[in-house]
Design a protein around this motif. Structure first.
Motif, short mmCIF file in Angstrom:
data_model
loop_
_atom_site.label_atom_id
_atom_site.label_comp_id
_atom_site.label_asym_id
_atom_site.label_seq_id
_atom_site.Cartn_x
_atom_site.Cartn_y
_atom_site.Cartn_z
N LEU A 261 1.07 -0.84 0.06
CA LEU A 261 -0.02 -0.54 -0.21
C LEU A 261 0.85 1.73 0.22
O LEU A 261 2.00 1.41 0.57
CB LEU A 261 -0.47 0.01 1.70
CG LEU A 261 -2.33 -0.96 1.42
CD1 LEU A 261 -2.92 -0.77 2.32
CD2 LEU A 261 -2.55 -1.15 0.15
N GLU A 262 -0.06 2.44 -0.32
CA GLU A 262 1.14 3.11 -0.82
C GLU A 262 1.95 4.15 0.98
O GLU A 262 1.11 4.08 1.91
CB GLU A 262 0.23 4.34 -1.41
CG GLU A 262 0.86 5.95 -1.25
CD GLU A 262 -0.46 7.54 -1.35
OE1 GLU A 262 0.81 7.78 -2.20
OE2 GLU A 262 -1.09 6.71 -2.14
N GLY A 263 2.31 4.47 0.52
CA GLY A 263 3.49 4.60 1.83
C GLY A 263 4.67 3.69 3.01
O GLY A 263 4.99 3.75 3.38
N TRP A 264 4.06 2.61 2.16
CA TRP A 264 5.14 0.97 2.82
C TRP A 264 6.08 0.43 1.59
O TRP A 264 5.68 0.77 0.86
CB TRP A 264 3.74 -0.26 3.43
CG TRP A 264 3.31 0.33 4.58
CD1 TRP A 264 1.85 1.42 4.41
CD2 TRP A 264 2.86 0.28 5.37
NE1 TRP A 264 1.21 1.47 5.63
CE2 TRP A 264 1.43 1.40 6.36
CE3 TRP A 264 4.38 0.61 7.01
CZ2 TRP A 264 1.84 1.00 8.07
CZ3 TRP A 264 4.68 0.63 7.78
CH2 TRP A 264 3.36 1.03 8.39
N ASP A 265 6.46 -0.49 2.90
CA ASP A 265 7.73 -1.05 1.66
C ASP A 265 8.59 -2.47 2.86
O ASP A 265 7.37 -2.87 3.56
CB ASP A 265 8.64 -0.17 1.72
CG ASP A 265 10.01 0.00 0.85
OD1 ASP A 265 9.66 -1.28 -0.06
OD2 ASP A 265 10.89 0.19 0.38
N GLY A 266 9.50 -3.37 1.90
CA GLY A 266 9.91 -4.18 2.60
C GLY A 266 9.20 -5.28 2.13
O GLY A 266 8.25 -5.31 1.29
N VAL A 267 9.53 -6.78 2.36
CA VAL A 267 9.14 -7.66 1.99
C VAL A 267 8.00 -8.12 2.58
O VAL A 267 6.50 -8.09 1.63
CB VAL A 267 9.79 -9.13 2.88
CG1 VAL A 267 9.41 -10.13 2.40
CG2 VAL A 267 11.18 -9.50 2.03
N TYR A 268 6.73 -7.66 2.78
CA TYR A 268 5.64 -7.85 4.17
C TYR A 268 5.12 -6.80 4.13
O TYR A 268 4.01 -6.77 4.59
CB TYR A 268 5.81 -8.49 5.10
CG TYR A 268 6.45 -10.06 4.45
CD1 TYR A 268 5.68 -11.19 4.27
CD2 TYR A 268 7.29 -10.51 5.74
CE1 TYR A 268 5.69 -13.02 4.19
CE2 TYR A 268 7.77 -12.08 5.30
CZ TYR A 268 7.45 -13.32 4.40
OH TYR A 268 7.67 -14.05 4.66
#
Length: 268
Positions: free
Chosen positions: A191-198
């Motif tokens: 979702l917008e604003g999030w990063d990383g594998v999960y």
């Protein structure tokens, strides 16, 4: 009675945990036979039985149906095309190859689906097939010695399951365990604003110091101890430093004309 209740709870829990990952669906479109479909002409009704097994060189019609089985409701012989499909859910990796058994039975009553009396068996089809996961149905026509069967079948993954064998799981979420949706192949899309594998790592305010700043929600820039400013890129001076600067937290480097431990002594 005390031992029965825990056993029942365990059975319910097991049933909840074991859920299907996909479903095999077979639809009978037409069936014709040179022999009489029913021993009694009055209220003549038939039903179909589906048995899925692991691929066998010699296909044995007897149980167990290792991949699952299903029955249609009894219906009049002239209503086959409107009959509901047989759905066989499965909770394992779809193997792609399997043995397919389709049986046509005469129903002894309007609600009877017994396969005990072999004299009610009208015909049986047994064949090996290969089928990949997909929405498009395979259309088949089986020509027997005295019968003709038109049918189609396909296999699809259940909701949240993906891949060639329905073994990839992806369920959209927006909580402490992840913030993502799932694309058509089952890969996570943050979702917008999030990063990383999960998708559990928030994306901080643009320009926020990666070394001295952090964030717990997207768009933030919280400073680590000893740093300040909108982007957390300015060091904090010693709390009692009067006329000094810093290049590292808690320093007090005196400006020109000032001295002393806290740069509070005017030298001129």
């Amino acid at each position: 009675m005390a031992n029965v209740l825990p056993a029942c709870l365990l059975l319910l829990l097991s049933a909840h945990l074991v859920r299907s990952v996909g479903v095999f669906e077979l639809k009978v479109h037409a069936f014709r036979s040179a022999r009489a479909l029913c021993q009694r002409a009055v209220d003549c009704r038939i039903f179909f039985r589906l048995c899925l097994k692991h691929s066998q060189d010699v296909i044995l019609p007897e149980p167990p149906c290792t991949y699952g089985s299903g029955l249609t409701e009894p219906f009049s012989a002239d209503q086959i095309s409107s009959s509901a499909p047989i759905r066989v859910p499965f909770n394992f990796k779809w193997p792609g190859t399997f043995s397919l058994i389709i049986e046509v039975w005469s129903a002894e009553s309007s609600s009877e689906q017994s396969t005990e009396n072999q004299t009610n068996l009208i015909t049986r089809l047994a064949t090996n097939r290969t089928l990949a996961i997909g929405e498009e149905s395979a259309q088949e026509v089986h020509q027997g010695e005295q019968s003709e069967l038109h049918y189609s079948y396909h296999v699809v993954c259940d909701k949240h399951y993906y891949g060639d064998s329905c073994s990839d799981y992806c369920r959209p979420r927006d909580d402490s365990f992840g913030h993502f949706t799932c694309n058509s192949t089952g890969n996570r899309t943050c979702l917008e604003g999030w990063d990383g594998v999960y998708c559990t790592e928030p994306i901080c305010l643009s320009g926020c110091s990666k070394e001295y700043g952090y964030c717990e929600t997207p768009g933030e820039c919280q400073c680590r101890m000893g740093w300040e400013g909108p982007l957390c890129d300015k060091c904090r001076r010693h709390p009692v430093c009067m006329h000094g600067t810093c290049s590292q937290p808690w320093q007090c480097n005196c400006k020109k004309g000032w001295g002393g431990l806290f740069c509070d002594q005017y030298l001129n």
